[in-house]
Design an enzyme around this catalytic site. Sequence first.
Site, mmCIF file in Angstrom:
data_model
loop_
_atom_site.group_PDB
_atom_site.id
_atom_site.type_symbol
_atom_site.label_atom_id
_atom_site.label_comp_id
_atom_site.label_asym_id
_atom_site.label_seq_id
_atom_site.Cartn_x
_atom_site.Cartn_y
_atom_site.Cartn_z
ATOM 1 N N LEU A 189 0.804 -1.219 0.000
ATOM 2 C CA LEU A 189 0.000 0.000 0.000
ATOM 3 C C LEU A 189 0.838 1.270 0.000
ATOM 4 O O LEU A 189 0.315 2.366 -0.041
ATOM 5 C CB LEU A 189 -0.917 0.019 1.228
ATOM 6 C CG LEU A 189 -2.165 -0.858 1.107
ATOM 7 C CD1 LEU A 189 -2.936 -0.850 2.408
ATOM 8 C CD2 LEU A 189 -3.059 -0.390 -0.040
ATOM 9 N N ARG A 190 2.151 1.089 0.038
ATOM 10 C CA ARG A 190 3.011 2.255 0.096
ATOM 11 C C ARG A 190 2.805 3.169 -1.101
ATOM 12 O O ARG A 190 2.795 4.391 -0.976
ATOM 13 C CB ARG A 190 4.465 1.795 0.146
ATOM 14 C CG ARG A 190 5.308 2.641 1.030
ATOM 15 C CD ARG A 190 6.728 2.123 1.068
ATOM 16 N NE ARG A 190 7.622 3.257 0.910
ATOM 17 C CZ ARG A 190 7.830 4.148 1.865
ATOM 18 N NH1 ARG A 190 7.232 4.052 3.010
ATOM 19 N NH2 ARG A 190 8.651 5.162 1.650
ATOM 20 N N ALA A 191 2.617 2.556 -2.258
ATOM 21 C CA ALA A 191 2.432 3.353 -3.474
ATOM 22 C C ALA A 191 1.179 4.217 -3.354
ATOM 23 O O ALA A 191 1.188 5.394 -3.715
ATOM 24 C CB ALA A 191 2.327 2.431 -4.682
ATOM 25 N N VAL A 200 1.938 7.121 -0.868
ATOM 26 C CA VAL A 200 2.827 8.135 -1.438
ATOM 27 C C VAL A 200 2.084 8.942 -2.498
ATOM 28 O O VAL A 200 2.182 10.168 -2.549
ATOM 29 C CB VAL A 200 4.089 7.475 -2.040
ATOM 30 C CG1 VAL A 200 4.880 8.484 -2.849
ATOM 31 C CG2 VAL A 200 4.960 6.894 -0.949
#
Length: 674
Positions: A275-277, A280
């Site tokens: 889920l980092r994308a 960000v």
Amino acid sequence: MIVTYPFSAVVGLDDLKLALALNAVSPRVGGVLVRGEKGTAKSTIVRALAAQLPSVDVVAGCRFACDPAAPDPGCPDGPHEAGPAGARRPAALVELPVGASEDRLVGSLDMERALTEGVKAFEPGLLAAAHRGVLYVDEVNLLHDHLVDLLLDAAALGTCYVERESVSVRHAARFLLVGTMNPEEGELRPQLLDRFGLTVEVRASRDPDERAEVVRRRLAFDAAPEEFAARWAAEEAALAERIARARARVPGVRLPDARLRQIAAVCAAFEVDGLRADLVTANAAIAHAAWHGRDEVTTEDVRAAARLSLPHRRRRDPFDAPGLDESLLDELLDQTDDDTPDDPTDGGPGVPPNGPPEDGPGPADEPGPGRSNGDGSEPPAGKPRDNAQDGANQSDHHQGSDNAGESDGEVAMVAAPYRVPLLEVPGIGEGVAGRRSRSRTAHGRATGSRRPSGRVRDLHLTATVLAAAPHQAARGRTGPGLVLRDDDLREVVREGREGNLVLFVVDASGSMAARKRMTAVKTAVLSLLLDAYQRRDKVGLVTFRGAGAETALPPTSSVEAGAARLRSLPTGGRTPLAAGLVRAAEVLRVERLRDPARRPLLVLVTDGRATAGGDVDRAAALLAGTASVVVDCESGPVRLGLAVRLASRLRARLVPLDAMADLGSVVRDHRKAV
Ligand SMILES: [Zn+2]
């Protein structure tokens, strides 16, 4: 003030400026990775633009840049009284040199003082200096593995933790990570890649107009430097002001649900991990809205954010360069753009769209992952990432038009790589850290102690105490600490692994050119290349066919370059084996001068046959003393055993080509069992 970046003609400069601006506006965006060839003034531009970061308030005298409003309760220079008193200074721009020591990065505990005076003396490192500022790593792809690990830990936790012999220090370390790299010199580990919020690709401009403009500026500067500087200084001041305004606006920017779903749909369609994308991209879209003075995120903000936040996250195979299909992005955004961007009232579902979602089955307000698609154009899913299968298909395709491999210049395809056995250089080296052969390194397993040659970095406590103990009475010990003399100190001797130069020498002649054979050879070499990438080796490629040998790839850290050469390697013609060996000896000789600590491993891929030029025995003698492996490519019911003979002449390990994949898995299973 800095007036350097007006002098670079770089494609992608606008993206780079935007990426840095977004980070300045919101630290949550999480840094930038700048990828580009040599000569694009990447570092200069980063330095110039990082100077635009807003200043920070710090507790006066604190070496760890505590915020007076909320000082770090565990600050080694603390405790500080919370309150207004403090100093204002520009946000730090700290450069981490790729060859930095661990102490330089995380700081160092003075073990001599800890032992003799009983005090915890900590000298802060670059992480402390970068707190609340920018940590800049030029050539970040060349950073040692060990430093990468420390950096990843600090970035993930927002703290720096140092421990030596049960004395420890912890302090806050939150920083924007900005890196530059030249991808031709090797790629980045995926975990580190993921740590950069955004990526930007830059290259030198070949556009005459742009280049002319830069020359024009340079001439203007030379003619009237002060005037020119004043003009750019005014521009920079305006930029700094815009950043400050945008920063103040960030907390009030709304991210409507529809835009959040749009972000999720785009991230899902590009098959990014975790889920980092999404996070960000959301933070970057908010920063972008604030940057443009908006209080609500629009599709335009999502597009701008995704263009910078996704290219490096959808990467699966280390041989794929990062990148983003922008027309696919536009398509996805159009499909999920379920209200008009210029509609001020958070548009209810009833508002008729005046734009793209034309006659189809109505505006797409299902929260689906954006894959369904109204009309004729091909579905977007599956567009990214197709390599391995592609290769296999094409090799089938080639077999269809089969006509034996004798014709010159055929290009055999490559199949999916597999795991190979560990091939290592015997003995113990002293090369750069890696994962292939045994070596004395700064960060391996402790294997003993010795007297230090300079200042002690890595104290061996037991050995030091044992060295000092017999002399305590003679030295008249009375206080609480040991009476230590310099020559009591011992440091740890460690053994780890080093990276090597793996030089492939590949027979690409007609004798190998029965196409299936060449596909097997290329696949084996590709698998070895992938292995070399993971083990942090340098690689080189020498091929021989027809009239002679060729250095297809001079030693490099870029495995992509090796894989590309290999894929396009033509086969056919006679077999000048000796020429291949002579060329290999020459490449190794030059490399030994250039990088003497890096021990070479020669991997010779051949069936041992020689049908042209030169005496093989004499050529093999040039390689005496080089650690070698012969991958025996001979196949069929009748075998000549030429590769076996060559291997014994080179004192090389012999690995049959067909056993490579099996050996790889055997080694793995064996390790698991042990
Ligand atoms: Zn402090």
